[in-house]
Design an enzyme around this catalytic site. Structure first.
Site, PDB file in Angstrom:
ATOM      1  N   CYS A   6      21.154  11.202  59.212  1.00  0.00           N
ATOM      2  CA  CYS A   6      19.952  10.401  58.986  1.00  0.00           C
ATOM      3  C   CYS A   6      18.939  11.149  58.113  1.00  0.00           C
ATOM      4  O   CYS A   6      18.523  10.632  57.060  1.00  0.00           O
ATOM      5  CB  CYS A   6      19.337   9.983  60.317  1.00  0.00           C
TER       6      CYS A   6
HETATM    7  N1  LIG Z   1      20.990   7.887  66.518  1.00  0.00           N
HETATM    8  C1  LIG Z   1      20.858   8.130  65.218  1.00  0.00           C
HETATM    9  O1  LIG Z   1      19.792   7.926  64.636  1.00  0.00           O
HETATM   10  C2  LIG Z   1      22.005   8.656  64.421  1.00  0.00           C
HETATM   11  C3  LIG Z   1      23.202   9.025  64.989  1.00  0.00           C
HETATM   12  N2  LIG Z   1      24.204   9.539  64.199  1.00  0.00           N
HETATM   13  C4  LIG Z   1      25.449  10.035  64.775  1.00  0.00           C
HETATM   14  O2  LIG Z   1      26.189   8.975  65.351  1.00  0.00           O
HETATM   15  C5  LIG Z   1      26.882   9.451  66.492  1.00  0.00           C
HETATM   16  C6  LIG Z   1      26.436   8.597  67.683  1.00  0.00           C
HETATM   17  O3  LIG Z   1      25.046   8.771  67.827  1.00  0.00           O
HETATM   18  P1  LIG Z   1      24.186   7.907  68.842  1.00  0.00           P
HETATM   19  O4  LIG Z   1      24.638   6.507  68.815  1.00  0.00           O
HETATM   20  O5  LIG Z   1      22.782   8.226  68.572  1.00  0.00           O
HETATM   21  O6  LIG Z   1      24.627   8.594  70.219  1.00  0.00           O
HETATM   22  P2  LIG Z   1      24.658   7.966  71.683  1.00  0.00           P
HETATM   23  O7  LIG Z   1      24.559   9.123  72.603  1.00  0.00           O
HETATM   24  O8  LIG Z   1      23.667   6.884  71.786  1.00  0.00           O
HETATM   25  O9  LIG Z   1      26.136   7.360  71.771  1.00  0.00           O
HETATM   26  C7  LIG Z   1      27.297   8.166  71.775  1.00  0.00           C
HETATM   27  C8  LIG Z   1      28.494   7.274  71.976  1.00  0.00           C
HETATM   28  O10 LIG Z   1      29.688   8.068  71.947  1.00  0.00           O
HETATM   29  C9  LIG Z   1      30.478   7.756  73.109  1.00  0.00           C
HETATM   30  N3  LIG Z   1      31.246   8.956  73.469  1.00  0.00           N
HETATM   31  C10 LIG Z   1      30.771  10.135  73.922  1.00  0.00           C
HETATM   32  N4  LIG Z   1      31.791  11.000  74.115  1.00  0.00           N
HETATM   33  C11 LIG Z   1      32.919  10.336  73.785  1.00  0.00           C
HETATM   34  C12 LIG Z   1      34.304  10.666  73.828  1.00  0.00           C
HETATM   35  N5  LIG Z   1      34.727  11.873  74.199  1.00  0.00           N
HETATM   36  N6  LIG Z   1      35.195   9.712  73.500  1.00  0.00           N
HETATM   37  C13 LIG Z   1      34.804   8.477  73.105  1.00  0.00           C
HETATM   38  N7  LIG Z   1      33.504   8.101  73.054  1.00  0.00           N
HETATM   39  C14 LIG Z   1      32.564   9.014  73.393  1.00  0.00           C
HETATM   40  C15 LIG Z   1      29.446   7.375  74.159  1.00  0.00           C
HETATM   41  O11 LIG Z   1      30.038   6.590  75.159  1.00  0.00           O
HETATM   42  P3  LIG Z   1      29.751   6.796  76.719  1.00  0.00           P
HETATM   43  O12 LIG Z   1      28.603   7.727  76.849  1.00  0.00           O
HETATM   44  O13 LIG Z   1      29.493   5.432  77.252  1.00  0.00           O
HETATM   45  O14 LIG Z   1      31.015   7.365  77.191  1.00  0.00           O
HETATM   46  C16 LIG Z   1      28.494   6.546  73.304  1.00  0.00           C
HETATM   47  O15 LIG Z   1      29.020   5.254  73.113  1.00  0.00           O
HETATM   48  C17 LIG Z   1      26.526  10.931  66.668  1.00  0.00           C
HETATM   49  O16 LIG Z   1      27.506  11.724  66.072  1.00  0.00           O
HETATM   50  C18 LIG Z   1      25.232  11.048  65.895  1.00  0.00           C
HETATM   51  O17 LIG Z   1      25.061  12.355  65.400  1.00  0.00           O
HETATM   52  C19 LIG Z   1      24.075   9.618  62.869  1.00  0.00           C
HETATM   53  C20 LIG Z   1      22.909   9.287  62.256  1.00  0.00           C
HETATM   54  C21 LIG Z   1      21.775   8.794  62.983  1.00  0.00           C
HETATM   55  C1  LIG Z   2      15.354  12.925  66.704  1.00  0.00           C
HETATM   56  C2  LIG Z   2      16.661  13.675  66.770  1.00  0.00           C
HETATM   57  O1  LIG Z   2      16.959  14.361  67.735  1.00  0.00           O
HETATM   58  N1  LIG Z   2      17.466  13.539  65.740  1.00  0.00           N
HETATM   59  C3  LIG Z   2      18.754  14.169  65.643  1.00  0.00           C
HETATM   60  C4  LIG Z   2      19.380  13.815  64.338  1.00  0.00           C
HETATM   61  C5  LIG Z   2      20.012  12.451  64.358  1.00  0.00           C
HETATM   62  C6  LIG Z   2      21.480  12.477  64.534  1.00  0.00           C
HETATM   63  O2  LIG Z   2      22.016  11.822  65.375  1.00  0.00           O
HETATM   64  O3  LIG Z   2      22.177  13.322  63.776  1.00  0.00           O
HETATM   65  P1  LIG Z   2      23.162  13.004  62.623  1.00  0.00           P
HETATM   66  O4  LIG Z   2      22.386  12.247  61.622  1.00  0.00           O
HETATM   67  O5  LIG Z   2      23.597  14.344  62.153  1.00  0.00           O
HETATM   68  O6  LIG Z   2      24.358  12.293  63.084  1.00  0.00           O
HETATM   69  C7  LIG Z   2      18.650  15.688  65.673  1.00  0.00           C
HETATM   70  O7  LIG Z   2      17.681  16.238  65.200  1.00  0.00           O
HETATM   71  O8  LIG Z   2      19.626  16.303  66.103  1.00  0.00           O
END
Ligand SMILES: NC(=O)C1=CN([C@@H]2O[C@H](COP(=O)(O)OP(=O)(O)OC[C@H]3O[C@@H](n4cnc5c(N)ncnc54)[C@H](OP(=O)(O)O)[C@@H]3O)[C@@H](O)[C@H]2O)C=CC1
Ligand SMILES: CC(=O)N[C@@H](CCC(=O)OP(=O)(O)O)C(=O)O
Length: 350
Positions: A167
């Site tokens: 992000c």
């Molecule tokens: N939130 C953001 O703004 C951003 C997020 N990302 C990336 O996207 C990914 C998800 O982020 P986010 O949605 O915020 O995280 P969340 O914690 O909200 O969701 C994580 C998801 O992964 C699942 N999960 C965890 N462990 C496993 C596993 N071993 N096998 C299968 N599924 C699994 C969880 O399911 P459950 O817990 O139900 O098992 C849940 O659905 C991360 O890598 C993050 O860095 C990237 C950019 C921005």
């Molecule tokens: C506010 C906050 O905690 N933000 C996350 C970055 C968001 C994220 O999920 O990381 P990726 O974009 O690398 O997937 C952090 O700083 O680790």
């Protein structure tokens, strides 16, 4: 002027979203549910997830009637039973899950769009330092294409493994690349990137540090955040990255400062941004400093800059929704490009 969205592609891709209970996964389910070339086959969570068996729409109520599939638990058995029937998998999972499982899906003939950081860094030795694990698959890491949609469209269209950018890197690189790809900056000068994100950036799982009552506004992970090497790698300049956490839900803003070479004019700077973004409907050059309120819950990135010709300093700012352009809608842009569609297909005017 927005270019017409053409659609001469009739294929429908069977997709699975692993991590569908999380914030990024849920947004992706919403976007894919209305995509005419996607059929959602499976929504998947971790092996011991509390969400297993629940309806997706039970967990994320705003998607009631949009997607009411049940969540399945990931396991080797699940993979053996389901992977061969898929065309595409999206990982919205922890970074090490993606690193461990991408190659298995690729071997089963499934295209992988990874929203985690599991395939973003080219130097495998950065993984223990910035991600806390040894990368399990350096061959796949070397092949992965960085999915910054506006800059890597051709490469994204021709790969089976896309590392969807982080992000903060998305917003930061949209600021930096018009300058650095045109070599307007002073080599080896200090490049400072300040980022600010809402708490959804930290994911859905509760922690004290991201509890709304605990968050005010503060820098965190200074000089050690995992997005520093990602931004540096993709901009080709070594940056200082200062992330900040703020008490709101959605949106992220990145402001970068660079020293430009003596003689660089305002016209050259303006031209660099026009060349980069005049024809990219999801990256908008805006006339005032960007605001999170104008992009939150949208797939747009708003960019604005100001150049001081006497001091040779340019400041560039970009606002995005961290979960959309910073993750899920950018993953959709990559999916579109892989199908030969315009990257904004199904993201605007739908
Ligand atoms: N939130 C953001 O703004 C951003 C997020 N990302 C990336 O996207 C990914 C998800 O982020 P986010 O949605 O915020 O995280 P969340 O914690 O909200 O969701 C994580 C998801 O992964 C699942 N999960 C965890 N462990 C496993 C596993 N071993 N096998 C299968 N599924 C699994 C969880 O399911 P459950 O817990 O139900 O098992 C849940 O659905 C991360 O890598 C993050 O860095 C990237 C950019 C921005
Ligand atoms: C506010 C906050 O905690 N933000 C996350 C970055 C968001 C994220 O999920 O990381 P990726 O974009 O690398 O997937 C952090 O700083 O680790």
């Amino acid at each position: 002027m927005t270019k017409a969205i053409t659609d001469s592609n009739n294929s429908v891709q069977k997709v699975a979203i692993v991590g569908a209970s999380g914030y990024a996964g849920a947004e992706l389910v919403g976007l894919l549910s209305k995509h005419s070339h996607a059929e959602i086959s499976h929504l998947v969570v971790s092996e011991n997830s509390d969400s297993e068996g629940k309806l997706f729409s039970e967990l994320h109520g705003r998607f009631q009637g949009v997607c009411d599939l049940a969540l399945e638990a990931f396991s080797q058995d699940w993979f053996d039973k389901c992977a061969a029937n898929l065309d595409v998998v999206f990982f919205a999972t922890p970074h090490d899950f993606s690193a461990d499982w991408a190659q298995a899906f690729l071997d089963a003939g499934v295209k992988v769009f990874d929203l985690s950081g599991g395939f973003r860094l080219k130097d495998a030795s950065d993984y223990p330092k910035y991600y806390g694990f040894e990368h399990a698959d350096t061959n796949a890491l070397a092949k992965a294409i960085y999915g910054l949609a506006e800059w890597e469209a051709d490469n994204i269209a021709n790969t089976n493994l896309v590392a969807v950018p982080g992000c903060y890197p998305t917003a930061s690189l949209l600021c930096l690349k018009p300058i650095t790809t045109n070599n307007l900056h002073v080599e080896n000068s200090l490049v400072v990137v300040n980022g600010i994100s809402g708490v959804s950036g930290a994911g859905r799982n509760a922690s004290l540090a991201t509890n709304f009552n605990e968050v005010s506004l503060k820098p965190y992970n200074i000089l050690q955040h995992r997005h520093q090497p990602e931004i540096s790698q993709e901009s080709n300049v070594s940056v200082i990255f200062n992330p900040h956490l703020a008490p709101y839900k959605r949106g992220l803003l990145s402001t970068v400062t660079l020293q430009l070479k003596i003689g660089v004019t305002s016209a050259q700077v303006d031209q660099a941004f026009q060349d980069a973004y005049a024809n990219t409907p999801l990256v908008r050059i805006v006339k005032k400093w960007p605001e999170i309120g104008n992009v939150a819950y949208t797939p747009f990135a708003d960019v604005h800059w100001q150049y001081d010709e006497e001091k040779h300093v340019v400041v560039v700012s970009c606002a995005i929704d961290n979960v959309l352009k910073g993750a899920s809608s950018q993953a959709m842009q990559c999916f579109n490009l892989s199908l030969g569609l315009p990257s904004e297909y199904s993201l605007i005017n739908s």
